[in-house]
Design a protein around this motif. Structure first.
Motif, PDB file in Angstrom:
ATOM      1  N   UNK A  54      17.540  69.181  71.210  1.00 10.02           N
ATOM      2  CA  UNK A  54      17.406  69.295  69.753  1.00 10.02           C
ATOM      3  C   UNK A  54      16.424  68.245  69.239  1.00 10.02           C
ATOM      4  N   UNK A  55      15.534  68.663  68.344  1.00  6.14           N
ATOM      5  CA  UNK A  55      14.591  67.724  67.741  1.00  6.14           C
ATOM      6  C   UNK A  55      15.321  66.804  66.756  1.00  6.14           C
ATOM      7  N   UNK A  56      14.674  65.677  66.447  1.00  7.67           N
ATOM      8  CA  UNK A  56      15.295  64.742  65.515  1.00  7.67           C
ATOM      9  C   UNK A  56      14.245  64.083  64.639  1.00  7.67           C
ATOM     10  N   UNK A  57      14.586  63.887  63.373  1.00  7.83           N
ATOM     11  CA  UNK A  57      13.777  63.126  62.423  1.00  7.83           C
ATOM     12  C   UNK A  57      14.711  62.182  61.670  1.00  7.83           C
ATOM     13  N   UNK A  58      14.140  61.158  61.054  1.00  9.20           N
ATOM     14  CA  UNK A  58      14.989  60.320  60.206  1.00  9.20           C
ATOM     15  C   UNK A  58      15.392  61.067  58.947  1.00  9.20           C
ATOM     16  N   UNK A  59      14.422  61.740  58.320  1.00 13.11           N
ATOM     17  CA  UNK A  59      14.681  62.427  57.050  1.00 13.11           C
ATOM     18  C   UNK A  59      14.004  63.791  57.068  1.00 13.11           C
ATOM     19  N   UNK A  60      14.718  64.788  56.580  1.00 13.86           N
ATOM     20  CA  UNK A  60      14.149  66.120  56.381  1.00 13.86           C
ATOM     21  C   UNK A  60      14.224  66.443  54.893  1.00 13.86           C
ATOM     22  N   UNK A 104       9.559  56.021  56.740  1.00 14.95           N
ATOM     23  CA  UNK A 104      10.505  56.911  57.405  1.00 14.95           C
ATOM     24  C   UNK A 104       9.788  58.060  58.115  1.00 14.95           C
ATOM     25  N   UNK A 105      10.272  58.403  59.293  1.00 15.10           N
ATOM     26  CA  UNK A 105       9.788  59.580  60.024  1.00 15.10           C
ATOM     27  C   UNK A 105      10.317  60.809  59.292  1.00 15.10           C
ATOM     28  N   UNK A 106       9.438  61.479  58.573  1.00 11.61           N
ATOM     29  CA  UNK A 106       9.850  62.494  57.590  1.00 11.61           C
ATOM     30  C   UNK A 106       9.274  63.861  57.927  1.00 11.61           C
ATOM     31  N   UNK A 107      10.100  64.878  57.806  1.00 17.74           N
ATOM     32  CA  UNK A 107       9.674  66.266  57.954  1.00 17.74           C
ATOM     33  C   UNK A 107       9.839  66.971  56.619  1.00 17.74           C
ATOM     34  N   UNK A 120      23.024  65.094  60.035  1.00 16.45           N
ATOM     35  CA  UNK A 120      22.898  66.439  59.473  1.00 16.45           C
ATOM     36  C   UNK A 120      22.023  67.254  60.417  1.00 16.45           C
ATOM     37  N   UNK A 121      22.253  68.549  60.487  1.00 16.73           N
ATOM     38  CA  UNK A 121      21.429  69.434  61.306  1.00 16.73           C
ATOM     39  C   UNK A 121      20.924  70.576  60.426  1.00 16.73           C
ATOM     40  N   UNK A 122      19.602  70.710  60.350  1.00 14.89           N
ATOM     41  CA  UNK A 122      18.967  71.766  59.575  1.00 14.89           C
ATOM     42  C   UNK A 122      18.459  72.836  60.531  1.00 14.89           C
ATOM     43  N   UNK A 156      16.417  73.950  65.466  1.00 11.92           N
ATOM     44  CA  UNK A 156      17.423  73.068  64.892  1.00 11.92           C
ATOM     45  C   UNK A 156      16.925  71.630  64.970  1.00 11.92           C
ATOM     46  N   UNK A 157      17.031  70.902  63.846  1.00 11.30           N
ATOM     47  CA  UNK A 157      16.539  69.533  63.776  1.00 11.30           C
ATOM     48  C   UNK A 157      17.620  68.650  63.165  1.00 11.30           C
ATOM     49  N   UNK A 158      17.936  67.574  63.857  1.00  9.71           N
ATOM     50  CA  UNK A 158      18.930  66.618  63.359  1.00  9.71           C
ATOM     51  C   UNK A 158      18.228  65.535  62.551  1.00  9.71           C
ATOM     52  N   UNK A 159      18.963  64.954  61.595  1.00  9.15           N
ATOM     53  CA  UNK A 159      18.389  63.911  60.746  1.00  9.15           C
ATOM     54  C   UNK A 159      19.490  63.010  60.212  1.00  9.15           C
TER      55      UNK A 159
END
Length: 415
Positions: free
Chosen positions: A1-7, A27-30, A139-141, A148-151
Motif C-alpha cells: 500500500x502506498x503512503x503519504x503524510x497528507x492527502x 509535508x509529503x502531500x498528495x 486513514x486510507x483513501x 489505496x493510499x494511507x495517510x
C-alpha cells in the motif's frame, strides 16, 4: 500500500490552496482531484485570505488577470417605505490601498495549478477519491482506479456533497432559498474605478465586481421563474436590462460570454473533523454569494489547517491538532454562515420592523466612521475589528500614493 503524510481530496480553489500550503510547509502531500469543470464565475479574495495565497506565490502568478477592490458600495434598491442610505466602504479608511482583488475562478485555478506544479512535496493525481476508512493510527483513501493510499491526515475539500465527509459519518444540514443566482461577465463603456456595487433588491443582491479593464463580473440573485426568463432574453435586451438594474452607473453594457445559473442554498456540518480527517471549503460550509464570504472562508480554513499542522510535524493528523482546528474555525464558520443567512432573508422580508432595523443599521454604518471601520476590519480579518489589521494583511494591501487615475497603487504582489 502506498503512503503519504497528507492527502487532500478535491481540486477546487480551496482544496488546491490547502494542498499547496501543506506542501510548502514541508509535508509529503498528495492532491487527489479530477480536472474541475469549466467555471466562468469570479471570486473576490480579501484580507487574510489574500495574504495567504500571496505568500504562496499565487497572486504573482495571476499577473494582470486581477482587479483591485478599493471601494465596496451598498445601495438600497428595495423600493420599500424605509430606504437605507447608500454606504461606501473605502479601503483607504483602514489605511489600505485595496480590500483585495477580484479575478475569474478559471484564472485563479490556473495560477494555483501553475504554482502547485513547481512545488516540492506535492503530487497531483487527476483521479477522484471514492472510499475512505479511518482509524486511530491512519486513514486510507481509495481512488477511482483502485489504488489505496494511507495517510496521517485526509483533508476533505470535495465540495458540498463531499463523499469523504459522508464516509466519515459527519452529517450536514442543508437548506434552500427561493432564489437563483445568474452569473455572467460583462463589458461596460465607463471605468469602474475599482468600485464594487451591491444593489439590495427585493429578490436578493445584484452585485457588480470589477475585473481588469472595462469589464466586471455580475452575481444577480433573482426569483427562479424570472431568472429563467432573463437568461432567455436576446443579448441586446439582456445587456440593456443589466444596465438599467445598474442604474447606468457604468454606461452601456454588453454581456460577455456564457451565462450560468445556480439555485441558492446553504449547508453546515455538525463538526469539522473526524479521526484523521479535516473538512475545508464547501465540504464544511456553503451559503449564498453575498459579501464575498464563500471562498474567503474556505481559504481561512486552509490557512488555519496549514498553521496548526505545522505545529504537529510528527503527526499532522493527531487528535490534538484536529481538536485545535475545530476550535479555531468553529466560531468564524458559524458567525459568517449565520450573518449571510440573516442578511439574505432580510432582503426577502416585508416585515416593517425588520425594514426599520435594517435601514437604521445601514444609516449608522454610513454616518459613524468608527463603526464603519470596525465592520471593514472585521470583514477582512475575523477579530480585527477591535485589535486592528495584522501585519500580514498590510504587507500585501498597504496604502501607497495615489496613481494617475486617482486609485491608490496596490500593495498586493509586492515582497
Amino acid at each position: 500500500m502506498q503512503r503519504r503524510q497528507i492527502i487532500v481530496v478535491g481540486g477546487g480553489l480551496a482544496g488546491t490552496a490547502t494542498a499547496l500550503g501543506l506542501a510548502r510547509a514541508g509535508f509529503d502531500t498528495l492532491l487527489a482531484a479530477p480536472e474541475p469543470p469549466a467555471d466562468k464565475r469570479s471570486s473576490a479574495i480579501l484580507g487574510k485570505s489574500l495574504a495567504f495565497i500571496a505568500d504562496l506565490g499565487v497572486v504573482e502568478a495571476l499577473g494582470e488577470a486581477k482587479a483591485p477592490l478599493a471601494v465596496m458600495r451598498i445601495v438600497d434598491d428595495l423600493g420599500r417605505l424605509f430606504r437605507a442610505p447608500t454606504v461606501e466602504f473605502k479601503a483607504s479608511e483602514t489605511g489600505l490601498s485595496a480590500f483585495g482583488i477580484n479575478a475569474l475562478n478559471a484564472d485563479i485555478g490556473a495560477a494555483l495549478k501553475a504554482v502547485a506544479e513547481k512545488t516540492d512535496n506535492l503530487e497531483i493525481r487527476p483521479v477522484a477519491a471514492t472510499g475512505l476508512t479511518l482509524d486511530d493510527d491512519r486513514a486510507v483513501v481509495t481512488l477511482a482506479d483502485g489504488t489505496e493510499i494511507a495517510a496521517d491526515l485526509v483533508v476533505a475539500a470535495d465540495g458540498r456533497r463531499s463523499a469523504m465527509r459522508e464516509a466519515a459519518g459527519i452529517t450536514a444540514q442543508n437548506w434552500s432559498y427561493p432564489q437563483t443566482a445568474i452569473v455572467l461577465n460583462f463589458e461596460h463603456s465607463r471605468d469602474h474605478g475599482s468600485v464594487s456595487t451591491e444593489f439590495h433588491t427585493r429578490t436578493g443582491p445584484f452585485t457588480q465586481v470589477p475585473l481588469p479593464g472595462r469589464h466586471s463580473s455580475l452575481v444577480w440573485v433573482e426569483d427562479p421563474k424570472l431568472a429563467a426568463l432573463y437568461i432567455d432574453l436576446k443579448p441586446d435586451k439582456l445587456s440593456t436590462t443589466i444596465a438599467e438594474k445598474l442604474h447606468w452607473i457604468l454606461g452601456d453594457v454588453s454581456a460577455d460570454g456564457p451565462i450560468a445559473r445556480y439555485p441558492l442554498g446553504g449547508s453546515r456540518v455538525d463538526r469539522l473533523t473526524a479521526k484523521r480527517l479535516a473538512l475545508v471549503g464547501e465540504a464544511a460550509h456553503a451559503f449564498p454569494p453575498i459579501g464575498a464570504q464563500g471562498l474567503n472562508l474556505g481559504l481561512r480554513d486552509a490557512e488555519a489547517l496549514v498553521n496548526l499542522a505545522s505545529q504537529s510535524l510528527d503527526d499532522p493528523g493527531s487528535r490534538l491538532m484536529l481538536s485545535r482546528y475545530e476550535a479555531a474555525r468553529r466560531g468564524d464558520v458559524i458567525s459568517r454562515t449565520a450573518g449571510v443567512d440573516v442578511l439574505n432573508r432580510s432582503l426577502l422580508m416585508d416585515f416593517l420592523p425588520g425594514q426599520i432595523a435594517r435601514s437604521g443599521t445601514m444609516a449608522a454604518m454610513g454616518l459613524v466612521a468608527p463603526l464603519r471601520q470596525f465592520a471593514m476590519r472585521e470583514g477582512l480579518v475575523p477579530g480585527a475589528g477591535l485589535t486592528g489589521l495584522p501585519h500580514s494583511v498590510r504587507k500585501w494591501m498597504g496604502g501607497h500614493e495615489a496613481g494617475r487615475d486617482g486609485v491608490e497603487e496596490q500593495g498586493y504582489g509586492r515582497h
